[in-house]
Structures are given as structure tokens and as C-alpha cells.
Design a protein around this motif. Structure first.
Motif, PDB file in Angstrom:
ATOM      1  N   GLU A  77       1.987   8.650  -5.012  1.00 33.29           N
ATOM      2  CA  GLU A  77       2.691   8.762  -3.736  1.00 33.29           C
ATOM      3  C   GLU A  77       1.766   9.147  -2.587  1.00 33.29           C
ATOM      4  O   GLU A  77       2.158   9.056  -1.430  1.00 33.29           O
ATOM      5  CB  GLU A  77       3.840   9.770  -3.845  1.00 33.29           C
ATOM      6  N   ASN A  78       0.541   9.570  -2.899  1.00 32.98           N
ATOM      7  CA  ASN A  78      -0.409   9.944  -1.857  1.00 32.98           C
ATOM      8  C   ASN A  78      -1.428   8.862  -1.549  1.00 32.98           C
ATOM      9  O   ASN A  78      -2.321   9.072  -0.732  1.00 32.98           O
ATOM     10  CB  ASN A  78      -1.150  11.230  -2.272  1.00 32.98           C
ATOM     11  N   ARG A  79      -1.314   7.726  -2.192  1.00 32.82           N
ATOM     12  CA  ARG A  79      -2.276   6.654  -1.965  1.00 32.82           C
ATOM     13  C   ARG A  79      -1.938   5.911  -0.673  1.00 32.82           C
ATOM     14  O   ARG A  79      -0.791   5.516  -0.447  1.00 32.82           O
ATOM     15  CB  ARG A  79      -2.294   5.685  -3.145  1.00 32.82           C
ATOM     16  N   LEU A  83       2.910   1.217  -0.574  1.00 29.30           N
ATOM     17  CA  LEU A  83       4.183   1.448   0.117  1.00 29.30           C
ATOM     18  C   LEU A  83       5.281   1.413  -0.928  1.00 29.30           C
ATOM     19  O   LEU A  83       5.299   0.538  -1.786  1.00 29.30           O
ATOM     20  CB  LEU A  83       4.438   0.358   1.177  1.00 29.30           C
ATOM     21  N   ARG A  84       6.207   2.346  -0.843  1.00 27.67           N
ATOM     22  CA  ARG A  84       7.298   2.398  -1.813  1.00 27.67           C
ATOM     23  C   ARG A  84       8.622   2.500  -1.075  1.00 27.67           C
ATOM     24  O   ARG A  84       8.732   3.140  -0.032  1.00 27.67           O
ATOM     25  CB  ARG A  84       7.120   3.584  -2.757  1.00 27.67           C
ATOM     26  N   GLY A  85       9.614   1.853  -1.641  1.00 25.21           N
ATOM     27  CA  GLY A  85      10.932   1.859  -1.024  1.00 25.21           C
ATOM     28  C   GLY A  85      11.180   0.624  -0.185  1.00 25.21           C
ATOM     29  O   GLY A  85      10.259   0.025   0.368  1.00 25.21           O
ATOM     30  N   HIS A 144      10.547   5.265  -5.833  1.00 23.28           N
ATOM     31  CA  HIS A 144      10.106   3.928  -5.446  1.00 23.28           C
ATOM     32  C   HIS A 144      11.260   2.985  -5.122  1.00 23.28           C
ATOM     33  O   HIS A 144      11.052   1.910  -4.555  1.00 23.28           O
ATOM     34  CB  HIS A 144       9.254   3.310  -6.560  1.00 23.28           C
ATOM     35  N   GLN A 145      12.505   3.353  -5.507  1.00 23.57           N
ATOM     36  CA  GLN A 145      13.691   2.525  -5.241  1.00 23.57           C
ATOM     37  C   GLN A 145      13.554   1.121  -5.820  1.00 23.57           C
ATOM     38  O   GLN A 145      14.136   0.164  -5.304  1.00 23.57           O
ATOM     39  CB  GLN A 145      13.969   2.437  -3.738  1.00 23.57           C
ATOM     40  N   GLY A 146      12.767   0.993  -6.866  1.00 22.88           N
ATOM     41  CA  GLY A 146      12.655  -0.302  -7.539  1.00 22.88           C
ATOM     42  C   GLY A 146      11.685  -1.267  -6.900  1.00 22.88           C
ATOM     43  O   GLY A 146      11.637  -2.442  -7.302  1.00 22.88           O
ATOM     44  N   ILE A 147      10.911  -0.813  -5.916  1.00 22.52           N
ATOM     45  CA  ILE A 147       9.993  -1.733  -5.245  1.00 22.52           C
ATOM     46  C   ILE A 147       8.759  -0.962  -4.750  1.00 22.52           C
ATOM     47  O   ILE A 147       8.876   0.112  -4.177  1.00 22.52           O
ATOM     48  CB  ILE A 147      10.691  -2.457  -4.073  1.00 22.52           C
ATOM     49  N   VAL A 148       7.571  -1.516  -5.019  1.00 20.13           N
ATOM     50  CA  VAL A 148       6.303  -0.935  -4.578  1.00 20.13           C
ATOM     51  C   VAL A 148       5.420  -2.065  -4.067  1.00 20.13           C
ATOM     52  O   VAL A 148       5.356  -3.143  -4.673  1.00 20.13           O
ATOM     53  CB  VAL A 148       5.586  -0.189  -5.730  1.00 20.13           C
TER      54      VAL A 148
END
Length: 351
Positions: A77-79, A83-85, A144-148
Motif C-alpha cells: 500500500e506504500n508503493r 493504484l488500488r481501488g 484493493h476492492q478487487g482491482i490493482v
């Protein structure tokens, strides 16, 4: 029965039952414990292998939980290159930000909003990969809500802009008035008149390898590095760290087909040279000495399979580095450094 035997028997009868069981079945007890530990370890290893298989074997998944050059763990999550979500990915696509790859949870409910997001990504030419929840957590963390999405840490140079480079040497019209300005002008003139050298990577999967290639390209002042869009690593945070800052100084192009890019370079006056173990000896090739002062493009192959046959067939010349030990190949960045600096020697230092 001797007195010694009687004494030993009485001593044994005086043992506690637990001690007596351990005394009589010590060997069986040890064997049972070993079998139990082996079974537990085998069960754990089997689960670990299944989790790894479920997470996928792509270079992106393997390096998702990356470790920096200093050994510090980098949380997904710090990279900065992830992008997530849905909202973050949608905003990036709407803003025209280049996205390298998009991972989707194959078990997600594909509602209308997600379908529109996927259609927008496909229209932008984004590579879409379906995976599972565990892999997504390794790539982008839990929320991530299923998407990265994988984004580049640096914008790519358009391939048409690369073709325009080196078409005409820049002329310096200044007339220096002293020795210092004259020396600076001469150095600038020498740099501007360098013949182009393009580095093309055919499906390089290791981000550390790509970062090392960028370092070599920066040292050589190469014109650009061309990477493949499919089945290859991208300009992520690992590449940026490995390049030690060289990524900021080297132009990178991303193409859909390396073979077609080679054809376009040849149409613009480039000679293409492939590096392969079955090619001509680098140090005795007469063809290289005839072409060395023209525009060149070096093609480096995959870490394991090398250059694909279709790409190799399109190249004008195939060179090899002589090997004398038991290992029959070199790391891609090392091979590039050897060949490119031999070209530099022939261009500027050979008598």
C-alpha cells in the motif's frame, strides 16, 4: 540369574511408570516424533506451494512485496507505482495517466461500474490480468476492492519521437572567445554528433535486470531503451531503485511488437544487432567494424530463453561473446555492457 541381574531388575521395578515407558520405548518414541514433525512440515510446504501457485508466477506478483536495496520491506500500500481501488484507477484513466497493467479479482461481481472501468482500460490499451484475492493483497494491500493497477514511475517516450532522434546532427553556431569556452563547445559538439545507439529488450522479465540495463544505458548516453508491452517487466519502483537514478536520465519507449519496431528502425537507417550465443565472435567480426559508425540498435533477449527466433531473424547481424568457463551465458545487463563498450571503443578509440 546373577546378583548383578537381580540388582538391576529391582532398580528397574522401582522406576516411575512414565520413566519406565520412556526407558523401554525411547527408540519408538523418537521415531514417532520424527514422523509427526515430517508430516507437519510436509503439510505446511504443500499449503505454501499452493498459495504461491494461486498467487501466480508473473514477475509482477513475485516482486509485489518488494525489498529495497537496503533490505527494508516495502508494504504494497506504500508503493508509489501501485493504484488500488476503483476510484483511484478510474481517476488515473480519466486523467490520461499511463497504466502498465491492471489486475482484477476473477471472483468479483462484474457490475455495470466495473464493466465500464474495464472497457475504459481496454480502450487505453491497458493489459488486463485476472487473478485471485491473495495475489491482489500481495500487489496492493488489503483494501484493493478487487482491482490493482501498475503505473509507470516515469512517462514513456513515444516511439515516433525516438525515430526523429539522430536524423540530423545539431550544429553549434557559437564562436568561443577563450580556451575554456572552446573546450566546452568541443565537448558539446562531440556529444551532439554521437551516432545513435538504441537498446531493445525482448521480453526481459526481471526488474533488477531492467534497472541494471538503464544504468548501462545512462553511462553510454544511449539514445533510448525500448521494452516490450507484453510478457515483460515495466518501469516500476523496483526498476527505479535498481537503476540508482539512471531511470531519470534515459528515455524509454514501450512497443507492442519488438519485431515491428525493428522494421521501423531499419527503415530509418538503423542497423540492428542481436546478441546470441550462436552469433559471430564480437571481437573478430568484420561486419561489426563496417557498421560500427552508423546508427545501431542492440537487441537483448530474455534471461532464460534469449531472443525469440522471429526477432532474431529480423536482425542484420548476430554477435556472441566468447565463453571459456562452464557457464554458457551472461546476465543481460552484463552482456549489454560488454558489447556496447566494445562498440564505443571501435567508434572513438580504435586506431
Amino acid at each position: 540369574m546373577t546378583k548383578r541381574d537381580v540388582k538391576a531388575l529391582n532398580k528397574f521395578k522401582g522406576f516411575d511408570k512414565t520413566k519406565r515407558a520412556d526407558f523401554t520405548g525411547n527408540k519408538n518414541f523418537k521415531n514417532t516424533r520424527k514422523k509427526r514433525n515430517f508430516a507437519e512440515n510436509s503439510k505446511f510446504n504443500t499449503k505454501a506451494s499452493l498459495r504461491k501457485r494461486a498467487a501466480g508466477t508473473s514477475a509482477e506478483v513475485e516482486t509485489a512485496n518488494s525489498v529495497g536495496d537496503d533490505g527494508d520491506y516495502v508494504k504494497p500500500e506504500n508503493r508509489v507505482d501501485r493504484l488500488r481501488g476503483r476510484n483511484a484507477v478510474n481517476e488515473a484513466l480519466s486523467a490520461g495517466r499511463p497504466i502498465e497493467k491492471l489486475w482484477l479479482n476473477k471472483n468479483s461481481t462484474f457490475d455495470i461500474g466495473l464493466q465500464r472501468l474495464i472497457s475504459k482500460a481496454k480502450a487505453a490499451g491497458v493489459v488486463i490480468v485476472e487473478t485471485d484475492t491473495k495475489a491482489l493483497e500481495r500487489l496492493g494491500g488489503r483494501n484493493h476492492q478487487g482491482i490493482v493497477a501498475q503505473v509507470a514511475v516515469k512517462d514513456y517516450l513515444d516511439f515516433d519521437e525516438l525515430l526523429k532522434k539522430g536524423t540530423s546532427d545539431e550544429q553549434i553556431v557559437e564562436s568561443p572567445t577563450d580556451e575554456i569556452s572552446s573546450a566546452v563547445s568541443a565537448d558539446t559538439q562531440k556529444q551532439s554528433s554521437r551516432q545513435p545507439l538504441v537498446i531493445m529488450l525482448d521480453q526481459i522479465n526481471d526488474p533488477h535486470n531492467l534497472g541494471a540495463v538503464l544504468r548501462v544505458a545512462d553511462c553510454l548516453q544511449a539514445t533510448a531503451v525500448v521494452v516490450s508491452k507484453h510478457r515483460a517487466c515495466t518501469l516500476d519502483a523496483t526498476v527505479a531503485r535498481t537503476s540508482a537514478g539512471a531511470i531519470e536520465n534515459v528515455d524509454c519507449c514501450k512497443v507492442t511488437n519488438i519485431g515491428q519496431a525493428i522494421e521501423k528502425l531499419k527503415e530509418n537507417g538503423y542497423w540492428t544487432i542481436a546478441l546470441d550465443m550462436n552469433g559471430e565472435n564480437l571481437y573478430s567480426s568484420t561486419a561489426l567494424r563496417k557498421l560500427v559508425n552508423d546508427k545501431l540498435a542492440l537487441v537483448i533477449g530474455n534471461e532464460g530463453a534469449g531472443i525469440s527466433p522471429s526477432v532474431r531473424a529480423k536482425c542484420d547481424l548476430v554477435l556472441s561473446i566468447p565463453m571459456y568457463g562452464q557457464v554458457n551465458s551472461l546476465n543481460a545487463s552484463v552482456a549489454l555492457a560488454i558489447v556496447s563498450y566494445e562498440i564505443e571503443r571501435l567508434r572513438n578509440f580504435a586506431q
